[in-house]
Scaffold this motif. Structure first.
Motif, short mmCIF file in Angstrom:
data_model
loop_
_atom_site.label_atom_id
_atom_site.label_comp_id
_atom_site.label_asym_id
_atom_site.label_seq_id
_atom_site.Cartn_x
_atom_site.Cartn_y
_atom_site.Cartn_z
N ASN A 1 8.17 -32.05 -43.45
CA ASN A 1 9.06 -33.15 -43.84
C ASN A 1 8.36 -34.06 -44.85
N ALA A 2 9.10 -34.46 -45.85
CA ALA A 2 8.59 -35.40 -46.85
C ALA A 2 9.74 -36.31 -47.27
N GLN A 3 9.40 -37.44 -47.91
CA GLN A 3 10.44 -38.35 -48.33
C GLN A 3 10.12 -38.94 -49.70
N LEU A 4 11.18 -39.17 -50.46
CA LEU A 4 11.14 -39.96 -51.68
C LEU A 4 12.20 -41.03 -51.51
N ASN A 5 11.75 -42.21 -51.11
CA ASN A 5 12.66 -43.30 -50.78
C ASN A 5 12.44 -44.44 -51.76
N GLN A 6 13.47 -44.80 -52.49
CA GLN A 6 13.35 -45.89 -53.46
C GLN A 6 14.59 -46.79 -53.38
N GLN A 7 14.33 -48.08 -53.32
CA GLN A 7 15.40 -49.06 -53.25
C GLN A 7 14.99 -50.29 -54.04
N THR A 8 15.95 -50.98 -54.61
CA THR A 8 15.62 -52.22 -55.31
C THR A 8 16.84 -53.11 -55.45
N GLU A 9 16.59 -54.41 -55.33
CA GLU A 9 17.58 -55.42 -55.67
C GLU A 9 17.24 -56.05 -57.01
#
Length: 410
Positions: free
Chosen positions: A241-249
């Motif tokens: 399992n791996a993740q690429l999580n990106q969020q921005t306001e």
């Protein structure tokens, strides 16, 4: 571009001021690397390209005849000072494929302000060494990082810092109010799940007319002030399992093309007859907002409970003393978040917190798990994964060190 007098064009890290700086490597950077203007012979204009790491018969390469930079662009202050625009004059292509290229139009002087648009462009791909060392599950999809991506963007009425968190959408107690230059327009990915970085600079923000036919360019991406959340790596090697999580306001800031039509026309011996837009001379935000305390924006569930605490400055990272927020680098990949420490650590230099590396996925164990204010101990490894805490958090835009992420080529 980043250049050395003896070696010519060198890697962008040779001219960086952050932890990713590699100027000490004389083999890579030469003896005296520094920023210098790009010449017409050091670049070409490529049209019709979709994936940058493969040969595509559809693409057309245009030779640059002249580069004209805006006279009020300040090379010292960079894109945060505005006027981040240049005209590239090219030789006309005789390639028959040129007929299939449909360029976006210049903006009209219509008073109607569209509320949404499309951002199109390429991010700078992470080095393959980073993928292999930290997110090997993405190796089979590596080609996707070289493809053109499109994002639906909500166009904002004005450029301003976030008033809510990317995690819950709840209001911030201490929102920053940093400044944005005149002649810009801002937008956000409608999903809040994009995170533009230096490779995206220059990407167009395009809008369609009422007849949904031709696209025109509303703006050209100038800078961002970092993202809220960005995690990239293996989370469970046993389960692959791996993740690429990106969020921005944080808003993406574009050079508003309509503000520069008179200057563009002048470069071609023409006169622009449209009406002047008053908003083109109006900046936003408070240039003195940096006088306020430097605080973090909560970017995970733990920080939602601890709140918008102040950064602990100064600190050492890998033996270098910093008095502001920095970008972190691993194996040639720069994480697009400005961070500062919010927890003390047991390792010190002259009584100042000293961090030797940054565990971006796992975090550190606290010295005393029962004490929420306990300093972190990088030598302790026997705590529960739920007890581990990240030593650094995302800085607000008015913190020292936070700057406009533009582009340095190398």
């Amino acid at each position: 571009l980043c250049k050395d007098q003896s070696k010519g064009l060198v890697s962008a890290c040779c001219c960086s001021s952050g932890p990713e700086n590699c100027s000490g490597n004389s083999t890579l950077c030469g003896d005296n690397p520094g920023l210098d203007k790009m010449t017409k012979d050091e670049a070409t204009i490529v049209c019709g390209e979709w994936q940058t790491n493969v040969f595509e018969n559809s693409k057309i390469i245009l030779e640059i005849k002249k580069i004209i930079r805006h006279p009020e662009y300040n090379e010292t202050l960079g894109p945060i000072n505005g006027n981040d625009i240049a005209v590239f004059k090219v030789k006309r292509s005789r390639d028959k494929k040129a007929k299939k290229i449909k360029p976006a139009c210049l903006p009209s002087n219509s008073s109607t302000a569209p509320s949404s648009g499309i951002h199109a462009g390429w991010s700078k791909p992470p080095p393959l060494s980073f993928i292999n060392n930290h997110a090997k599950e993405y190796a089979e999809f590596y080609d996707d990082f070289f493809k053109q991506w499109h994002y639906k963007m909500d166009i904002l009425e004005k450029c301003e810092d976030p008033a809510t968190t990317a995690i819950t959408g709840g209001p911030l107690t201490f929102p920053s109010n940093s400044s944005y230059p005149a002649g810009t327009v801002c937008a956000k990915d409608f999903s809040k799940q994009s995170c533009f970085s230096t490779g995206d600079s220059g990407s167009p923000l395009m809008v369609q007319g009422g007849d949904k036919s031709l696209f025109s360019i509303k703006g050209i991406l100038s800078f961002v002030k970092g993202c809220d959340v960005f995690t990239f790596g293996t989370t469970n090697s046993a389960k692959k399992n791996a993740q690429l999580n990106q969020q921005t306001e944080n808003p993406s800031t574009y050079t508003k093309l309509s503000c520069f039509l008179p200057w563009i026309a002048e470069q071609y011996g023409m006169v622009y007859a449209g009406e002047e837009d008053p908003s083109c001379s109006e900046a936003s935000g408070n240039p003195d907002d940096g006088d306020e305390p430097c605080r973090i924006t909560p970017s995970n569930l733990v920080e939602l409970f601890t709140g918008e605490v102040e950064c602990i400055l100064p600190y050492y990272y890998k033996g270098t003393l910093y008095d502001g927020c920095i970008l972190f680098e691993e194996d040639g990949f720069v994480y697009p978040i400005f961070r500062c420490p919010t927890r003390n650590i047991t390792t010190k230099i002259d009584g100042i917190n000293s961090f030797k590396f940054l565990p971006l996925v796992d975090g550190y164990c606290p010295e005393d798990s029962s004490d929420p204010t306990s300093p972190l101990n990088p030598n302790k490894t026997d705590c529960s994964p739920f007890a581990r805490r990240a030593p650094f958090s995302q800085c607000k835009n008015n913190c020292p060190g936070v700057q406009a992420l533009g582009i340095i080529g190398g």
